[in-house]
Design a protein around this motif. Structure first.
Motif: not given
Length: 136
Positions: A40-54
């Motif tokens: 995901s792009d930037t979310v207020p008070a959290m930033g970008e979201h990064w994950a292993n899609p699996a």
């Protein structure tokens, strides 16, 4: 004796002038595994979201602001909670700082990426005051 007192006074003044902020001490997103990608792009008070899609939708999802990991997020469906499912160890990768605080928010209609009613669990590494400074 005067020289000794002067030396002692100067040593006392040698405390660091530029103390490191809690944000500066956070781990860099460079330590994320190769299978962890931006989801995901930037979310207020959290930033970008990064994950292993699996590992989605549960997570861990790493919240990254200006290259620093600020929190972990897990998403748990309302259905799983109602069914009595347990998660004995929600963790991220090794080497993350201690959690400062946790918030749990209910998403009654879900949101992009997890469209069912669920709970978003955020485990922040910064204080609520520091998190409030994070803007898109």
């Amino acid at each position: 004796m005067k020289k000794l007192l002067l030396l002692a006074a100067l040593c006392g003044m040698a405390t660091p002038v530029f103390a490191q902020s809690p944000y500066d001490a956070l781990p860099s997103a460079d330590i994320l595994a190769a299978d962890v990608v931006k989801v995901s792009d930037t979310v207020p008070a959290m930033g970008e979201h990064w994950a292993n899609p699996a590992t989605l939708p549960l997570g861990p999802i790493y919240c990254v602001h200006e290259g620093k990991i600020v929190c972990l997020e897990f998403m748990i469906s309302q259905e799983d909670f109602a069914a009595g499912k347990s998660w004995p160890a929600l963790t991220g990768m090794a080497g993350l700082p201690p959690v400062n605080h946790t918030n749990i928010g209910f998403e009654p209609h879900g949101h992009e990426g997890f469209e069912v009613p669920h709970y978003d669990i955020h485990m922040f590494f910064l204080s609520p005051e520091e998190i409030a400074k994070i803007q898109p």
